[in-house]
Design an enzyme around this catalytic site. Structure first.
Site, PDB file in Angstrom:
ATOM      1  N   HIS A  58       0.831  -1.202   0.000  1.00 44.95           N
ATOM      2  CA  HIS A  58       0.000   0.000   0.000  1.00 44.95           C
ATOM      3  C   HIS A  58       0.870   1.260   0.000  1.00 44.95           C
ATOM      4  CE1 HIS A  58      -3.133   2.594   2.363  1.00 44.95           C
ATOM      5  NE2 HIS A  58      -3.078   2.928   1.093  1.00 44.95           N
ATOM      6  N   GLU A  61       2.355   1.803  -3.428  1.00 39.56           N
ATOM      7  CA  GLU A  61       1.350   2.380  -4.340  1.00 39.56           C
ATOM      8  C   GLU A  61       1.320   3.899  -4.209  1.00 39.56           C
ATOM      9  OE1 GLU A  61      -2.901   3.758  -3.787  1.00 39.56           O
ATOM     10  OE2 GLU A  61      -2.807   1.640  -3.219  1.00 39.56           O
ATOM     11  N   HIS A  62       1.354   4.399  -2.975  1.00 37.28           N
ATOM     12  CA  HIS A  62       1.358   5.849  -2.756  1.00 37.28           C
ATOM     13  C   HIS A  62       2.619   6.490  -3.325  1.00 37.28           C
ATOM     14  CE1 HIS A  62      -1.972   6.938   0.161  1.00 37.28           C
ATOM     15  NE2 HIS A  62      -2.117   5.630   0.051  1.00 37.28           N
ATOM     16  N   GLU A 136       4.408  11.018   2.801  1.00 35.51           N
ATOM     17  CA  GLU A 136       3.448  10.065   2.257  1.00 35.51           C
ATOM     18  C   GLU A 136       3.004   9.065   3.318  1.00 35.51           C
ATOM     19  OE1 GLU A 136       0.904   9.575  -0.696  1.00 35.51           O
ATOM     20  OE2 GLU A 136       2.530  11.059  -0.601  1.00 35.51           O
ATOM     21  N   GLU A 143      -5.357   7.749   6.257  1.00 40.15           N
ATOM     22  CA  GLU A 143      -6.353   6.788   5.811  1.00 40.15           C
ATOM     23  C   GLU A 143      -6.698   5.810   6.930  1.00 40.15           C
ATOM     24  OE1 GLU A 143      -5.331   4.780   2.242  1.00 40.15           O
ATOM     25  OE2 GLU A 143      -5.021   6.614   1.083  1.00 40.15           O
TER      26      GLU A 143
END
Length: 461
Positions: A58, A61-62, A136, A143
């Site tokens: 994850h 991906e960012h 990031e 989230e």
């Protein structure tokens, strides 16, 4: 039955980070603009995260959105799409990561192909700079904080951390590359996917695991947060950015990807553009460069790449037959029954789980819900495996059956379960014994009307 109560603020939630909005159909666009679209799927997800860096897929991906060698300005890709009426998103699932965008087609095509060029650089030369990582990580943490009080997310993590498959990971531990090398000679897997036959569910596969517990990727925190991606690994001497680059180099290669490009141009032209911009994506993992500690001098394919089916079912036998009582965040009473079953991914044409879900979740007279409503015990129900990587994966499927209970239903929760198993027993009986059709003939299996009803619903949707 063992019982446990969970009322803590769980910091572990399911990986469901996609905030993508629904794509507008061309027919629904007010201005009639036609859009070109591209999607690329990488066969790596949260199940592939090393146990000592949970949430790494994850996080990666960012990081890909923060600039590439060809386009080093941070967020240049997002800015370009926004400037020209396009949009983009990405999400990390359990076994894959998907990146996609769309952009209006213009008369000279330059914006369409420029977007494709910028997108392709994600998979050739991302910067992955350490100075961008802390900021990031805050987005990943945000989230997590936003969704950690989701009852569904809390239930997901309760299941993950009580599955009883939390032993040492023999091929996904801190030294998984070394283990991959040692197991190379015994790997007779003919899938071509490089997965080692020494299954991670073997109870004696790790000498450092004193409890001899098996391991399963299901027992993970797939989303990631500041603690799992910075605080804890750094305290253990793990270089997070090096691991991030290794993860990219191991899994982001052409044979491990699927690309779709859709545009209103000649197929030959689309193919030329795709070849031009994606030809430099390496066919094989980037880390097969001779510096892989292989004493024999040859390349060793990592054994953790994508192919996870040897792990099989996620719940240990000692973890089945349990009852967990969890205090919900929202004011509601929900009863959920979960069965683990073999993977049904290969049965996408026949959809057996949907067939069963249709019967269990039916609301007509004679259904489970109708009987429970008549007693005042339930107000609604849902059944099925779900379409995410947690409920339906290459290793397993989890079939869930949930009820929204009334106060009276809570008091009679055992009776509700009894109704469910009585109905399942009836289905099993008729499936084995067959039925008599309208012409008085004995037929095998369940009545034809069930299939016809499912077919009608599918055609209407």
């Amino acid at each position: 039955d063992d019982e446990s109560e969970s009322d803590d603020e769980s910091e572990d939630i399911e990986d469901n980070d996609s905030s993508s909005s629904e794509d507008d159909d061309d027919d629904n666009n007010d201005d009639g603009t036609r859009k070109a679209a591209t999607a690329l799927l990488v066969n790596v997800g949260s199940y592939h995260d090393p146990p000592y860096l949970q949430g790494l897929s994850h996080f990666l991906e960012h990081m890909l959105f923060l600039g590439t060698q060809d386009f080093p300005v941070e967020n240049a890709y997002d800015s370009f799409l926004s400037q020209h009426g396009g949009d983009d998103n990405a999400y990390t699932d359990m076994e894959h990561t998907l990146y996609h965008y769309c952009i209006p087609q213009d008369s000279n095509k330059k914006h369409v192909w420029k977007a494709l060029e910028m997108f392709s650089s994600f998979f050739k030369c991302p910067l992955l700079k350490g100075e961008m990582a802390d900021r990031e990580l805050k987005a990943v943490e945000s989230e997590f904080e936003l969704n950690k009080n989701s009852d569904d997310a809390r239930l997901s993590q309760l299941m993950s951390f009580t599955c009883g498959m939390d032993g040492e990971a023999p091929i996904m531990g801190r030294d998984w590359k070394t283990v991959a090398k040692k197991n190379k000679k015994s790997d007779d897997d003919d899938d071509g996917g490089g997965t080692n036959n020494t299954s991670a569910t073997s109870s004696n596969s790790s000498s450092s695991d004193n409890t001899k517990k098996p391991f399963h990727p299901f027992n993970k925190f797939p989303w990631g947060n500041m603690n799992s991606l910075k605080t804890e690994p750094e305290s253990n001497g793990i270089h997070v950015m090096k691991e991030l680059r290794d993860h990219y180099n191991t899994h982001y290669y052409a044979k491990n990807m699927r690309l779709v490009v859709m545009a209103g141009y000649e197929l030959d032209e689309i193919q030329r553009q795709v070849v031009q911009y994606f030809k430099d994506v390496p066919a094989n993992p980037r880390n097969l460069d001779g510096n892989n500690n292989n004493d024999d001098g040859g390349d060793v394919l990592p054994t953790t790449i994508t192919n996870l089916h040897p792990y099989k079912l996620p719940f240990h036998s000692n973890s089945l037959g349990k009852i967990y009582r969890a205090l919900p965040v929202r004011h509601r009473h929900t009863l959920t029954l979960t069965w683990q079953i073999p993977s049904i991914c290969s049965q996408w044409r026949t959809k057996p789980a949907e067939y069963l879900a249709h019967l269990l979740g039916h609301e007509a007279s004679g259904s489970i819900l109708a009987a429970l409503k008549q007693k005042g015990w339930a107000t609604g129900c849902s059944a099925g495996t779900g379409d995410d990587g947690e409920g339906d994966s290459s290793m397993h499927a989890l079939f869930g059956f949930s009820f929204s209970l009334s106060e009276e239903g809570v008091r009679h929760w055992e009776d509700v379960i009894g109704v469910v198993f009585s109905y399942l027993g009836m289905l099993k009986y008729y499936f084995n014994e067959g039925y008599v059709d309208d012409n008085g003939e004995k037929k095998e299996g369940l009545p034809r009307w069930i299939y016809d009803e499912l077919k009608s619903v599918a055609e209407l949707s």
